[in-house]
Scaffold this active site. Sequence first.
Site, PDB file in Angstrom:
ATOM      1  CG  HIS A  77      -2.316   1.352   0.769  1.00  0.00           C
ATOM      2  ND1 HIS A  77      -2.310   1.830   2.040  1.00  0.00           N
ATOM      3  CD2 HIS A  77      -3.256   0.814   1.030  1.00  0.00           C
ATOM      4  CE1 HIS A  77      -3.260   2.662   1.517  1.00  0.00           C
ATOM      5  NE2 HIS A  77      -3.754   2.242   0.600  1.00  0.00           N
ATOM      6  CG  PHE A  78      -0.761   2.145  -3.576  1.00  0.00           C
ATOM      7  CD1 PHE A  78      -1.574   1.215  -3.514  1.00  0.00           C
ATOM      8  CD2 PHE A  78      -0.702   3.805  -2.466  1.00  0.00           C
ATOM      9  CE1 PHE A  78      -2.708   1.561  -3.016  1.00  0.00           C
ATOM     10  CE2 PHE A  78      -2.386   3.439  -2.083  1.00  0.00           C
ATOM     11  CZ  PHE A  78      -2.821   3.168  -2.974  1.00  0.00           C
TER      12      PHE A  78
END
Length: 147
Positions: free
Chosen positions: A50-51
């Site tokens: 994420h991410f």
Amino acid sequence: MNSMNIHEILKYLPHRYPLLLVDKVISYEAGKDIVALKNVSINEPFFSGHFPHYPVMPGVLIVEALAQAAAILTLRTIDTINKDDTVYYFVGIDGVRFKKPVMAGDQLILKVAIERQIKGLWKYSARAEVDGQLVTEAKLMCTARNV
């Protein structure tokens, strides 16, 4: 001014790595409010997904950090520590708003104030800040239940 280090926090929260999201209590006034800190490290397990190209702390975890700060405040207010026969549940949220992303390297300041307590249901106003800027705000509701 009251404060708490990680060793004291561990007496009040049942959470452990990787879900313990309060590193330090900067100040609190029982029955009123708390200011706590979460150091957001690139080593957090959620950043791998994420991410990977732009590490942003998931909003749901910011809200969870606020709820953990609320739990500490409540337990300090009722003058008890975490017990194995009780769970402090997060039971509701209203008006949550995410204003800015929280990135790896940020220090997340968690500010929670008790609005009211009725029949075991605690209501709070909560806000998270980075560098003095609002990143998240919400109204939280929590309660303690025997398990």
